[in-house]
Design a protein around this motif. Structure first.
Motif, PDB file in Angstrom:
ATOM      1  N   LEU A   2       0.824  -1.202   0.000  1.00 26.48           N
ATOM      2  CA  LEU A   2       0.000   0.000   0.000  1.00 26.48           C
ATOM      3  C   LEU A   2       0.860   1.255   0.000  1.00 26.48           C
ATOM      4  O   LEU A   2       2.010   1.233   0.438  1.00 26.48           O
ATOM      5  N   PHE A   3       0.276   2.348  -0.478  1.00 29.05           N
ATOM      6  CA  PHE A   3       0.950   3.644  -0.502  1.00 29.05           C
ATOM      7  C   PHE A   3       0.242   4.578   0.480  1.00 29.05           C
ATOM      8  O   PHE A   3      -0.910   4.972   0.264  1.00 29.05           O
ATOM      9  N   ILE A  22      -2.034   8.474  -4.577  1.00 28.05           N
ATOM     10  CA  ILE A  22      -1.556   7.720  -5.741  1.00 28.05           C
ATOM     11  C   ILE A  22      -2.719   6.926  -6.330  1.00 28.05           C
ATOM     12  O   ILE A  22      -3.283   6.048  -5.658  1.00 28.05           O
ATOM     13  N   THR A  23      -3.094   7.239  -7.562  1.00 25.92           N
ATOM     14  CA  THR A  23      -4.183   6.516  -8.227  1.00 25.92           C
ATOM     15  C   THR A  23      -3.690   5.614  -9.347  1.00 25.92           C
ATOM     16  O   THR A  23      -4.420   4.748  -9.822  1.00 25.92           O
ATOM     17  N   ILE A  65       5.637   3.435   1.041  1.00 31.35           N
ATOM     18  CA  ILE A  65       5.136   2.145   0.575  1.00 31.35           C
ATOM     19  C   ILE A  65       5.421   1.118   1.662  1.00 31.35           C
ATOM     20  O   ILE A  65       6.525   1.074   2.214  1.00 31.35           O
ATOM     21  N   ALA A  66       4.408   0.297   1.990  1.00 34.92           N
ATOM     22  CA  ALA A  66       4.574  -0.694   3.055  1.00 34.92           C
ATOM     23  C   ALA A  66       3.581  -1.835   2.849  1.00 34.92           C
ATOM     24  O   ALA A  66       2.491  -1.625   2.297  1.00 34.92           O
ATOM     25  N   PRO A  67       3.931  -3.046   3.301  1.00 38.79           N
ATOM     26  CA  PRO A  67       2.944  -4.126   3.319  1.00 38.79           C
ATOM     27  C   PRO A  67       1.763  -3.732   4.207  1.00 38.79           C
ATOM     28  O   PRO A  67       1.910  -2.975   5.177  1.00 38.79           O
ATOM     29  N   PHE A 106      -4.420   3.130  -5.325  1.00 35.22           N
ATOM     30  CA  PHE A 106      -3.489   2.289  -6.071  1.00 35.22           C
ATOM     31  C   PHE A 106      -2.718   1.403  -5.102  1.00 35.22           C
ATOM     32  O   PHE A 106      -2.177   1.878  -4.105  1.00 35.22           O
ATOM     33  N   PHE A 107      -2.706   0.107  -5.371  1.00 34.65           N
ATOM     34  CA  PHE A 107      -1.937  -0.824  -4.558  1.00 34.65           C
ATOM     35  C   PHE A 107      -1.417  -1.944  -5.447  1.00 34.65           C
ATOM     36  O   PHE A 107      -1.829  -2.081  -6.614  1.00 34.65           O
ATOM     37  N   VAL A 108      -0.523  -2.737  -4.906  1.00 35.40           N
ATOM     38  CA  VAL A 108       0.054  -3.847  -5.657  1.00 35.40           C
ATOM     39  C   VAL A 108      -0.263  -5.147  -4.926  1.00 35.40           C
ATOM     40  O   VAL A 108      -0.025  -5.240  -3.718  1.00 35.40           O
TER      41      VAL A 108
END
Length: 263
Positions: free
Chosen positions: A115-116, A125-126, A178-180, A200-202
């Motif tokens: 996550l941001f 952040i999108t 940015i972090a888990p 926005f996430f990964v």
């Protein structure tokens, strides 16, 4: 099914019996290098806890192992693995660079979104391109996802702990962290910060129990995998995951001084 369970228990028992079955054979002692990163790895006041440590403790108990923990920042733990100062690391992501110094024995820990976090709406952040021009707080030595890790155009500001990164953001030294998911939310809640999470996430990847390639513990890789299967069969693994996941804040907010509508 019952026969399979019995056979698995018997297989797990063999290494422990081999190590502890006589008075002349001491139990195997393994050294785990770990950074303090609640709620995954909590090393404080001589006590060890956290999701990853609790999972590994159950594995080590079934193997009859004694475990020693050495706490250090994440990047230092990587160096300790390379130098043979520790046997095991809990939770690294698998990368080609790391495979040269450690064996990724078992994908023991669940995937978790990256996550941001931000405090100023202008730093929301999108999409990936929104990271251009931002000062992004990252954990020293950490791997997040390939595109981000290899993007030399981004301005990344490292720190040894996520707590440091969140405080840097509070002091306007970075724009985004940015972090888990779990560790980020845990850190923000403990600091009682007003923080939002970008849309926005990964997606996450499974992280591993990794063994240093120069460690004799590598000979027990099959035993580690078998013990992991056993605690999953017993329901211990699922119980631990659910216990920690239930500690997350409800979707839509972070506790503390954050405003309504924040994650």
């Amino acid at each position: 099914m019952r026969l399979a369970a019995v056979l698995l228990v018997a297989f797990i028992a063999m290494p422990a019996l081999a190590q502890q079955g006589t008075e002349t054979v001491a139990p195997l002692t393994v050294t785990v290098g770990a950074n303090h990163a609640p709620p995954y790895r909590i090393l404080s006041g001589g006590k060890e806890s956290g999701l990853y440590i609790d999972i590994f403790r159950n594995i080590a108990d079934r193997l009859g192992w004694e475990v020693i923990y050495r706490e250090a920042p994440f990047r230092r733990v990587l160096r300790m693995m390379q130098m043979g100062e520790v046997d095991i690391m809990l939770g690294p992501l698998r990368t080609p660079e790391r495979e040269s110094m450690m064996a990724f024995v078992a994908p023991a820990f669940p995937p978790e979104r990256k996550l941001f976090f931000y405090t100023d709406e202008s730093n929301r952040i999108t999409r990936y391109s929104d990271l251009d021009g931002k000062r992004i707080g990252v954990l020293e030595g950490a791997s997040y996802f390939h595109r981000f890790d290899t993007d030399d155009q981004l301005q990344k500001e490292p720190a040894p702990r996520y707590k440091n990164l969140m405080l840097m953001m509070q002091k306007d030294r970075v724009d985004v962290v940015i972090a888990p998911e779990l560790v980020g939310i845990y850190t923000v809640n403990n600091l009682d910060m007003a923080v939002s999470i970008s849309p926005f996430f990964v997606p996450g990847e499974r992280s591993y129990i990794a063994v240093a390639k120069n460690s004799p513990v590598l000979d027990y890789a099959d035993d580690i995998r078998a013990a992991l299967k056993l605690i999953k069969h017993e329901g211990v693994y699922e119980d631990l995951i659910l216990r920690y996941m239930e500690r997350r804040e409800p979707e839509g907010k972070i506790s503390g001084s954050g405003s309504a509508g924040e994650l």
